[in-house]
Design a protein around this motif. Structure first.
Motif, PDB file in Angstrom:
ATOM      1  N   GLU A   1       2.507   8.805  -3.636  1.00 61.81           N
ATOM      2  CA  GLU A   1       1.594   8.041  -4.497  1.00 61.81           C
ATOM      3  C   GLU A   1       0.302   7.896  -3.711  1.00 61.81           C
ATOM      4  O   GLU A   1       0.318   7.502  -2.542  1.00 61.81           O
ATOM      5  CB  GLU A   1       2.217   6.669  -4.805  1.00 61.81           C
ATOM      6  CG  GLU A   1       1.384   5.784  -5.707  1.00 61.81           C
ATOM      7  CD  GLU A   1       1.328   6.275  -7.158  1.00 61.81           C
ATOM      8  OE1 GLU A   1       2.208   7.087  -7.552  1.00 61.81           O
ATOM      9  OE2 GLU A   1       0.386   5.881  -7.869  1.00 61.81           O
ATOM     10  N   MET A   2      -0.820   8.223  -4.318  1.00 55.19           N
ATOM     11  CA  MET A   2      -2.067   8.374  -3.552  1.00 55.19           C
ATOM     12  C   MET A   2      -3.274   7.983  -4.405  1.00 55.19           C
ATOM     13  O   MET A   2      -3.291   8.265  -5.601  1.00 55.19           O
ATOM     14  CB  MET A   2      -2.188   9.843  -3.148  1.00 55.19           C
ATOM     15  CG  MET A   2      -3.476  10.290  -2.510  1.00 55.19           C
ATOM     16  SD  MET A   2      -3.364  12.087  -2.195  1.00 55.19           S
ATOM     17  CE  MET A   2      -5.024  12.386  -1.583  1.00 55.19           C
ATOM     18  N   VAL A   3      -4.230   7.305  -3.800  1.00 54.30           N
ATOM     19  CA  VAL A   3      -5.483   6.988  -4.501  1.00 54.30           C
ATOM     20  C   VAL A   3      -6.645   7.361  -3.581  1.00 54.30           C
ATOM     21  O   VAL A   3      -6.674   6.921  -2.424  1.00 54.30           O
ATOM     22  CB  VAL A   3      -5.585   5.477  -4.824  1.00 54.30           C
ATOM     23  CG1 VAL A   3      -6.976   5.129  -5.378  1.00 54.30           C
ATOM     24  CG2 VAL A   3      -4.502   5.047  -5.800  1.00 54.30           C
ATOM     25  N   VAL A   4      -7.547   8.219  -4.069  1.00 51.94           N
ATOM     26  CA  VAL A   4      -8.747   8.559  -3.297  1.00 51.94           C
ATOM     27  C   VAL A   4      -9.855   7.619  -3.724  1.00 51.94           C
ATOM     28  O   VAL A   4     -10.263   7.617  -4.886  1.00 51.94           O
ATOM     29  CB  VAL A   4      -9.171  10.028  -3.542  1.00 51.94           C
ATOM     30  CG1 VAL A   4     -10.455  10.335  -2.745  1.00 51.94           C
ATOM     31  CG2 VAL A   4      -8.056  10.990  -3.158  1.00 51.94           C
ATOM     32  N   GLY A   5     -10.304   6.783  -2.802  1.00 57.31           N
ATOM     33  CA  GLY A   5     -11.398   5.866  -3.109  1.00 57.31           C
ATOM     34  C   GLY A   5     -12.682   6.347  -2.460  1.00 57.31           C
ATOM     35  O   GLY A   5     -12.681   7.318  -1.692  1.00 57.31           O
ATOM     36  N   PRO A   6     -13.801   5.644  -2.741  1.00 59.76           N
ATOM     37  CA  PRO A   6     -15.095   6.070  -2.192  1.00 59.76           C
ATOM     38  C   PRO A   6     -15.133   6.060  -0.654  1.00 59.76           C
ATOM     39  O   PRO A   6     -15.816   6.860  -0.032  1.00 59.76           O
ATOM     40  CB  PRO A   6     -16.079   5.065  -2.766  1.00 59.76           C
ATOM     41  CG  PRO A   6     -15.409   4.524  -3.983  1.00 59.76           C
ATOM     42  CD  PRO A   6     -13.950   4.535  -3.691  1.00 59.76           C
ATOM     43  N   PHE A   7     -14.386   5.125  -0.041  1.00 55.94           N
ATOM     44  CA  PHE A   7     -14.471   5.022   1.429  1.00 55.94           C
ATOM     45  C   PHE A   7     -13.118   5.228   2.124  1.00 55.94           C
ATOM     46  O   PHE A   7     -13.039   5.150   3.356  1.00 55.94           O
ATOM     47  CB  PHE A   7     -15.013   3.650   1.842  1.00 55.94           C
ATOM     48  CG  PHE A   7     -16.501   3.503   1.731  1.00 55.94           C
ATOM     49  CD1 PHE A   7     -17.062   2.647   0.793  1.00 55.94           C
ATOM     50  CD2 PHE A   7     -17.353   4.206   2.573  1.00 55.94           C
ATOM     51  CE1 PHE A   7     -18.431   2.482   0.701  1.00 55.94           C
ATOM     52  CE2 PHE A   7     -18.740   4.060   2.479  1.00 55.94           C
ATOM     53  CZ  PHE A   7     -19.274   3.205   1.543  1.00 55.94           C
ATOM     54  N   GLU A   8     -12.054   5.382   1.375  1.00 51.35           N
ATOM     55  CA  GLU A   8     -10.761   5.569   2.045  1.00 51.35           C
ATOM     56  C   GLU A   8      -9.742   6.117   1.040  1.00 51.35           C
ATOM     57  O   GLU A   8      -9.876   5.917  -0.161  1.00 51.35           O
ATOM     58  CB  GLU A   8     -10.245   4.261   2.651  1.00 51.35           C
ATOM     59  CG  GLU A   8      -9.999   3.132   1.672  1.00 51.35           C
ATOM     60  CD  GLU A   8      -9.608   1.808   2.320  1.00 51.35           C
ATOM     61  OE1 GLU A   8      -9.034   0.966   1.620  1.00 51.35           O
ATOM     62  OE2 GLU A   8      -9.897   1.612   3.538  1.00 51.35           O
ATOM     63  N   THR A   9      -8.747   6.814   1.578  1.00 50.00           N
ATOM     64  CA  THR A   9      -7.649   7.332   0.757  1.00 50.00           C
ATOM     65  C   THR A   9      -6.399   6.533   1.100  1.00 50.00           C
ATOM     66  O   THR A   9      -6.092   6.343   2.285  1.00 50.00           O
ATOM     67  CB  THR A   9      -7.445   8.833   1.048  1.00 50.00           C
ATOM     68  OG1 THR A   9      -8.611   9.525   0.580  1.00 50.00           O
ATOM     69  CG2 THR A   9      -6.218   9.379   0.340  1.00 50.00           C
ATOM     70  N   THR A  10      -5.717   6.052   0.070  1.00 54.39           N
ATOM     71  CA  THR A  10      -4.539   5.191   0.261  1.00 54.39           C
ATOM     72  C   THR A  10      -3.261   5.910  -0.161  1.00 54.39           C
ATOM     73  O   THR A  10      -3.239   6.581  -1.190  1.00 54.39           O
ATOM     74  CB  THR A  10      -4.690   3.896  -0.575  1.00 54.39           C
ATOM     75  OG1 THR A  10      -5.937   3.277  -0.258  1.00 54.39           O
ATOM     76  CG2 THR A  10      -3.557   2.929  -0.293  1.00 54.39           C
TER      77      THR A  10
END
Lengths: 102, 102, 102, 102
Positions: free
Chosen positions: C40-49
């Motif tokens: 499960e992964m979320v690419v955000g503007p300043f970090e990937t979770t």
């Protein structure tokens, strides 16, 4: 300048410039600026920590990026930790690290 | 233990527990663990910095959360800075802060 | 690969290279690597979770800097958040942001 | 309100309170405040990112800790990333994550 200690902040300023020497020069300018505020201060390998009144600290945080750009950085990435406790006492710099200073 | 210095890391461990005293006790256990590794080390107000071989440092980073839970934290939030430069020299802890230590 | 969810990490990799295009190219290589792990992964503007098993996540965190250097970065500064809760459930990515996704 | 985009910031507010439900409630109040500013915004698992005019963003960052305390936190630890580029364009939120949104 109030002598309330209701906050402490730690800031790392990364100037966007190619040469290591330029990074060090610009970071030193930012630290010099912080130093000029005469607050309790610790310069660490990755961040500089100050404590004092929240309003004053947040103004200093805001200025750090401006100082870095004025010193020659095209852009800046900064990383800031903020500890804010309006009522009661925050854990001061001295309380946190006194036992670890040789 | 290799004496290569190709990396430095700074870590802040925030144990999830209600009492300030418990936070300080658990954080001290983590710092004690890091100290036992006999690396160049600086304990700052918001993070502890070490330098050395990348593999070893990343193993220490991984263990810090485990040590905090073993010391009583129900869960942990940690904040880690990693500087990695496999070829050439990273800017060492001493080079970064020597000029700022009174 | 265990399907325990006892941890989540967020990572920002800053490759040390002068051109913005190179930064984007190298960061995309790191995100591609993380994606290949099928978590499960979320690419955000300043970090990937990502979230999952602590051991697996910490191995991925360690590899990210290596991948960035292999992709051409001379050195890397990375910023990592680690949430670890071996007993009980961490707040999952979905629980944290489901209510905010339009 | 200026529509200059010379900065972007990402903020994680950790209210110091024992119950998870309280943490979520207070964090939601801070996100609600940020949302009220009608800026380009992304809520991620560990931080909320906004972009716009540097002065306005830094004022919002300063207010986040005050909002959290007003919502019931005894104290707050916050982690802030600041990207500031007064001349030229920063990499916008859309440019950074458009290719990764399913």
């Amino acid at each position: 300048m109030s002598n309330k200690i209701n906050a402490s902040v730690a800031i790392q300023v990364l100037p966007n410039t190619c040469e290591n020497k330029e990074v060090v020069r610009i970071v030193d300018k930012v630290i010099e600026y912080i130093k000029s505020k005469n607050l309790e201060m610790v310069v660490g390998p990755f961040e500089t920590t100050i404590e004092g009144d929240y309003d004053e600290l947040m103004n200093i945080v805001k200025m750090c990026q401006i100082i870095a750009v004025e010193a020659g950085a095209e852009s800046v990435m900064s990383y800031v930790k903020i500890n804010y406790k309006p009522r009661g006492e925050i854990l001061t710099i001295e309380e946190k690290i006194k036992k670890y200073i040789q």
